[in-house]
Design a protein around this motif. Structure first.
Motif, PDB file in Angstrom:
ATOM      1  N   ARG A  30       0.871  -0.987  -0.006  1.00 56.69           N
ATOM      2  CA  ARG A  30       0.009  -0.002   0.196  1.00 56.69           C
ATOM      3  C   ARG A  30       0.553   1.228  -0.250  1.00 56.69           C
ATOM      4  O   ARG A  30       1.605   1.436   0.694  1.00 56.69           O
ATOM      5  CB  ARG A  30      -0.963   0.261   1.099  1.00 56.69           C
ATOM      6  CG  ARG A  30      -1.728  -0.985   1.054  1.00 56.69           C
ATOM      7  CD  ARG A  30      -3.021  -0.957   2.740  1.00 56.69           C
ATOM      8  NE  ARG A  30      -3.758  -1.929   2.525  1.00 56.69           N
ATOM      9  CZ  ARG A  30      -5.177  -2.101   2.258  1.00 56.69           C
ATOM     10  NH1 ARG A  30      -5.366  -0.294   1.686  1.00 56.69           N
ATOM     11  NH2 ARG A  30      -5.777  -2.996   2.155  1.00 56.69           N
ATOM     12  N   ASP A  31       0.940   2.152  -0.802  1.00 56.55           N
ATOM     13  CA  ASP A  31       1.466   3.244  -1.331  1.00 56.55           C
ATOM     14  C   ASP A  31      -0.078   4.511  -0.724  1.00 56.55           C
ATOM     15  O   ASP A  31      -0.177   4.576  -1.791  1.00 56.55           O
ATOM     16  CB  ASP A  31       1.939   3.976  -2.227  1.00 56.55           C
ATOM     17  CG  ASP A  31       3.311   2.682  -3.229  1.00 56.55           C
ATOM     18  OD1 ASP A  31       3.653   2.650  -1.581  1.00 56.55           O
ATOM     19  OD2 ASP A  31       3.395   1.758  -3.378  1.00 56.55           O
ATOM     20  N   ASP A  32       0.187   5.159   0.952  1.00 56.54           N
ATOM     21  CA  ASP A  32      -0.909   5.531   0.713  1.00 56.54           C
ATOM     22  C   ASP A  32      -2.628   5.365   0.492  1.00 56.54           C
ATOM     23  O   ASP A  32      -2.956   4.205   0.658  1.00 56.54           O
ATOM     24  CB  ASP A  32      -1.031   7.310  -0.033  1.00 56.54           C
ATOM     25  CG  ASP A  32       0.096   7.825   0.980  1.00 56.54           C
ATOM     26  OD1 ASP A  32       0.823   7.390   1.752  1.00 56.54           O
ATOM     27  OD2 ASP A  32       1.446   8.508  -0.509  1.00 56.54           O
ATOM     28  N   ARG A  34      -3.230   3.310  -2.360  1.00 55.28           N
ATOM     29  CA  ARG A  34      -3.068   2.755  -3.737  1.00 55.28           C
ATOM     30  C   ARG A  34      -2.326   1.240  -3.636  1.00 55.28           C
ATOM     31  O   ARG A  34      -2.142   1.860  -1.951  1.00 55.28           O
ATOM     32  CB  ARG A  34      -2.080   3.464  -4.769  1.00 55.28           C
ATOM     33  CG  ARG A  34      -2.568   4.118  -5.301  1.00 55.28           C
ATOM     34  CD  ARG A  34      -1.314   5.475  -6.414  1.00 55.28           C
ATOM     35  NE  ARG A  34      -1.902   6.014  -6.905  1.00 55.28           N
ATOM     36  CZ  ARG A  34      -0.981   6.940  -7.589  1.00 55.28           C
ATOM     37  NH1 ARG A  34       0.332   7.366  -8.065  1.00 55.28           N
ATOM     38  NH2 ARG A  34      -1.607   7.570  -8.968  1.00 55.28           N
ATOM     39  N   TYR A  36      -1.132  -2.906  -4.216  1.00 50.09           N
ATOM     40  CA  TYR A  36      -0.921  -3.655  -5.107  1.00 50.09           C
ATOM     41  C   TYR A  36      -1.481  -5.440  -4.467  1.00 50.09           C
ATOM     42  O   TYR A  36      -0.602  -5.091  -3.431  1.00 50.09           O
ATOM     43  CB  TYR A  36       0.120  -3.622  -6.301  1.00 50.09           C
ATOM     44  CG  TYR A  36       0.867  -4.797  -6.795  1.00 50.09           C
ATOM     45  CD1 TYR A  36       0.098  -4.356  -8.113  1.00 50.09           C
ATOM     46  CD2 TYR A  36       1.542  -5.677  -6.448  1.00 50.09           C
ATOM     47  CE1 TYR A  36       0.606  -5.709  -9.341  1.00 50.09           C
ATOM     48  CE2 TYR A  36       1.942  -6.433  -7.414  1.00 50.09           C
ATOM     49  CZ  TYR A  36       0.944  -6.876  -8.625  1.00 50.09           C
ATOM     50  OH  TYR A  36       1.452  -7.810  -9.829  1.00 50.09           O
ATOM     51  N   GLY A  62      -4.480  -4.287  -8.702  1.00 48.63           N
ATOM     52  CA  GLY A  62      -4.169  -3.353  -8.080  1.00 48.63           C
ATOM     53  C   GLY A  62      -4.292  -2.277  -8.042  1.00 48.63           C
ATOM     54  O   GLY A  62      -3.768  -2.480 -10.108  1.00 48.63           O
ATOM     55  N   GLU A  63      -3.903  -1.211  -8.304  1.00 49.45           N
ATOM     56  CA  GLU A  63      -3.916  -0.150  -8.954  1.00 49.45           C
ATOM     57  C   GLU A  63      -2.159   0.170  -8.990  1.00 49.45           C
ATOM     58  O   GLU A  63      -1.416  -0.575  -8.028  1.00 49.45           O
ATOM     59  CB  GLU A  63      -4.444   0.667  -8.046  1.00 49.45           C
ATOM     60  CG  GLU A  63      -5.523   1.402  -8.155  1.00 49.45           C
ATOM     61  CD  GLU A  63      -6.208   2.807  -7.553  1.00 49.45           C
ATOM     62  OE1 GLU A  63      -5.282   3.262  -7.120  1.00 49.45           O
ATOM     63  OE2 GLU A  63      -6.874   3.065  -6.440  1.00 49.45           O
ATOM     64  N   THR A  64      -1.912   0.095 -10.302  1.00 48.12           N
ATOM     65  CA  THR A  64       0.582   1.009 -10.141  1.00 48.12           C
ATOM     66  C   THR A  64       0.285   2.331 -10.413  1.00 48.12           C
ATOM     67  O   THR A  64       0.544   3.075 -11.164  1.00 48.12           O
ATOM     68  CB  THR A  64       0.198  -0.458 -11.599  1.00 48.12           C
ATOM     69  OG1 THR A  64      -0.049  -1.173 -11.204  1.00 48.12           O
ATOM     70  CG2 THR A  64       1.725  -0.261 -11.546  1.00 48.12           C
ATOM     71  N   PRO A  65       0.988   2.333  -9.103  1.00 47.97           N
ATOM     72  CA  PRO A  65       1.090   3.637  -8.790  1.00 47.97           C
ATOM     73  C   PRO A  65       2.561   4.001  -9.707  1.00 47.97           C
ATOM     74  O   PRO A  65       3.280   2.959 -10.801  1.00 47.97           O
ATOM     75  CB  PRO A  65       1.941   3.860  -7.770  1.00 47.97           C
ATOM     76  CG  PRO A  65       1.525   2.453  -6.640  1.00 47.97           C
ATOM     77  CD  PRO A  65       1.216   1.872  -7.687  1.00 47.97           C
ATOM     78  N   ARG A 118       0.836   3.600 -19.587  1.00 46.99           N
ATOM     79  CA  ARG A 118       0.484   5.196 -18.602  1.00 46.99           C
ATOM     80  C   ARG A 118       1.231   6.228 -19.580  1.00 46.99           C
ATOM     81  O   ARG A 118       0.064   7.185 -18.869  1.00 46.99           O
ATOM     82  CB  ARG A 118       1.703   5.473 -18.217  1.00 46.99           C
ATOM     83  CG  ARG A 118       1.320   4.300 -16.542  1.00 46.99           C
ATOM     84  CD  ARG A 118       2.656   4.392 -15.456  1.00 46.99           C
ATOM     85  NE  ARG A 118       2.357   3.268 -14.327  1.00 46.99           N
ATOM     86  CZ  ARG A 118       3.418   2.641 -14.297  1.00 46.99           C
ATOM     87  NH1 ARG A 118       4.739   3.482 -15.215  1.00 46.99           N
ATOM     88  NH2 ARG A 118       4.225   1.956 -13.224  1.00 46.99           N
ATOM     89  N   SER A 241       4.680   3.710   3.541  1.00 47.70           N
ATOM     90  CA  SER A 241       4.695   2.900   2.131  1.00 47.70           C
ATOM     91  C   SER A 241       4.031   1.485   3.033  1.00 47.70           C
ATOM     92  O   SER A 241       5.193   0.947   3.643  1.00 47.70           O
ATOM     93  CB  SER A 241       5.811   2.453   0.928  1.00 47.70           C
ATOM     94  OG  SER A 241       5.249   1.279   0.404  1.00 47.70           O
TER      95      SER A 241
END
Length: 252
Positions: A30-32, A34, A36, A62-65, A118, A241
């Motif tokens: 988890r990044d904030d 987001r 995965y 999951g979302e990919t930063p 992206r 993170s």
């Protein structure tokens, strides 16, 4: 903001993995806001004086930063549903991977495609960008390729000190402002019920704080649960993170 690259130096634990049943490994980062998540099964077998490990990726979602580390994580999605065979020495180090050249090519292409997607580009320009991104990955030394693919199995093998007690630690890292910094702290190992051990590492510097908690089974040398939390403060803001890993026996 650049996350600190933390390398934790520790003594190598004994390695005697269970050979009777696969383990389900779930990794979540988890990044904030987001997230995965990746699931895989790992099965160990004896092979000569070492071991054979079969890893089957079940899911990666999951979302990919927009970061290199996240793109590498998502690159493992190229192996969804595929079983990868690793050959380990008696201590659990990866010494060979079946069909590594073909696997690495799939990984490089997946990472490049994710990174290029992206950008808002015409299809032909996106293909050119993907080729430029994949080129340096393909050129990595074989040892680096083996280490990156090998992380799928090595991540479940304990590399923490196994002796209960506390010791000071000094961890290399990188400041939020681009310079190098040293994190000073403590590692504490305690006994848990059921014969497990828990290693807790806490270290910080002016703008970086790191915590790693690892539960491990000294009888097998495998991790049962691991969490890493990295906090970086800059300009009154804080970026967090959190990476977690759990290892459980797959139900019959």
């Amino acid at each position: 903001m650049l996350l600190a690259a933390i390398v934790l130096q520790a003594s190598t634990a004994g390695f005697a993995p269970p050979l009777d049943a696969p383990r389900r490994v779930v990794t979540e980062r988890r990044d904030d806001a987001r997230i995965y998540r990746m699931e895989r099964d790992v099965r160990f077998a004896r092979e000569g004086t070492g071991y054979r490990a079969e890893v089957t990726l079940r899911a990666g979602v999951g979302e990919t930063p927009d970061s290199t580390a996240a793109a590498y994580e998502a690159g493992f999605e190229a192996f969804a549903g595929k079983t990868i065979v690793f050959h380990l020495d008696p201590r659990g180090a990866v010494v060979a991977i079946d069909d590594m050249a073909a696997l690495w090519e799939r990984f490089c292409q997946r990472v490049a495609d994710i990174a290029a997607a992206r950008r808002t580009l015409a299809p032909t320009e996106r293909e050119k960008l993907a080729a430029r991104i994949a080129a340096p990955l393909r050129a990595l030394p074989v040892e680096r390729q083996r280490a990156m693919l090998g992380s799928l199995v090595v991540a479940v093998i304990a590399d923490e000190a196994m002796t209960p007690g506390s010791t000071p630690v000094r961890l290399p890292g990188q400041s939020a402002y681009g310079g190098t910094t040293a994190l000073e702290g403590q590692r504490t190992v305690v006994a848990l019920p059921g014969g497990l051990l828990r290693s807790t590492v806490r270290a910080d510097a002016a703008d970086v704080a790191f915590e790693r908690v690892t539960d491990m089974d000294p009888r097998t040398g495998l991790i049962t649960r691991n969490s890493k939390t990295l906090r970086i403060r800059a300009g009154g803001l804080e970026k967090v993170s959190v990476t977690s890993l759990t290892v459980e026996r797959v139900a019959d």
